[in-house]
Design a protein around this motif. Structure first.
Motif, short mmCIF file in Angstrom:
data_model
loop_
_atom_site.label_atom_id
_atom_site.label_comp_id
_atom_site.label_asym_id
_atom_site.label_seq_id
_atom_site.Cartn_x
_atom_site.Cartn_y
_atom_site.Cartn_z
N UNK A 81 13.47 1.57 -1.97
CA UNK A 81 13.13 1.77 -3.38
C UNK A 81 11.94 0.94 -3.85
N UNK A 82 11.11 0.46 -2.93
CA UNK A 82 9.94 -0.33 -3.29
C UNK A 82 8.76 0.60 -3.49
N UNK A 83 8.16 0.51 -4.64
CA UNK A 83 7.02 1.36 -4.97
C UNK A 83 5.72 0.69 -4.53
N UNK A 84 4.73 1.49 -4.15
CA UNK A 84 3.42 0.90 -3.80
C UNK A 84 2.73 0.35 -5.05
N UNK A 85 2.00 -0.75 -4.88
CA UNK A 85 1.31 -1.35 -6.02
C UNK A 85 -0.20 -1.20 -5.96
N UNK A 86 -0.72 -0.73 -4.83
CA UNK A 86 -2.17 -0.66 -4.69
C UNK A 86 -2.82 0.34 -5.63
N UNK B 296 0.81 -1.22 0.00
CA UNK B 296 0.00 0.00 0.00
C UNK B 296 0.85 1.27 0.00
N UNK B 297 1.86 1.32 0.84
CA UNK B 297 2.66 2.53 1.01
C UNK B 297 4.02 2.49 0.32
N UNK B 298 4.51 1.29 0.04
CA UNK B 298 5.86 1.18 -0.51
C UNK B 298 6.89 1.38 0.59
N UNK B 299 8.15 1.45 0.18
CA UNK B 299 9.24 1.72 1.11
C UNK B 299 10.28 2.55 0.36
#
Length: 163
Positions: A114-119, A107-110
């Motif tokens: 470098x992790x993008x949100x996918x929701x 939902x929020x990523x990190x």
């Protein structure tokens, strides 16, 4: 165990059974495809090991609940049921905690990793996961209530408390 306690215990177990079944069904049916930069990807629960663990843990709790409903509270196994209620509470809590951590990253990523949100791309999938987690929380809460109630019923006579 008196009739009133037996009714309350069985009612709580039926609520826990319904919540675990609902959590399993909602999580297993969570899937959605999206297209990003002309690449199609499918988000489904089986892509993430934590969501598989969540489904397995809910399934174990569901099966245990069925067995506990069938066993009589007058049998010698009811003290074992108290111990297994504690185990189920811990298993459900651990599976929900792990799944919630992954759902939050989805939902929020990190930004630090470098992790993008996918929701934003797969909102239906995220809504299903959220629904499954809510059902899982209900099941864990009911099991915690069952544990407290069972401990009070089982250990009350030991400490001189009349349950």
């Amino acid at each position: 165990m008196t009739m009133t306690k037996r009714i309350i215990t069985n009612l709580l177990r039926l609520i826990a059974l319904g919540a675990t079944v609902a959590a399993i069904v909602v999580m297993v049916t969570s899937h959605q495809s999206a297209e990003v930069f002309n690449l199609t990807f499918t988000a489904k629960f089986s892509n993430e090991p934590v969501f598989k663990y969540f489904v397995v843990a809910e399934g174990i709790a569901c099966g245990y609940t069925l067995v506990a409903l069938i066993l009589s509270s007058r049998s010698l196994l009811w003290r074992l049921i108290v111990i297994l209620d504690a185990v189920m509470t811990a298993v459900l809590t651990s599976s929900i905690s792990a799944a919630l951590a992954i759902a939050r990253v989805g939902k929020k990523g990190n930004s630090h990793a470098g992790w993008l949100p996918i929701c934003g791309q797969v909102p239906k999938f995220c809504d299903h996961v959220t629904g499954a987690l809510v059902c899982g929380f209900v099941a864990a809460f009911v099991y915690a209530l069952l544990l407290v109630f069972s401990l009070y019923s089982a250990l009350g006579p030991v400490f001189g408390v009349k349950p």
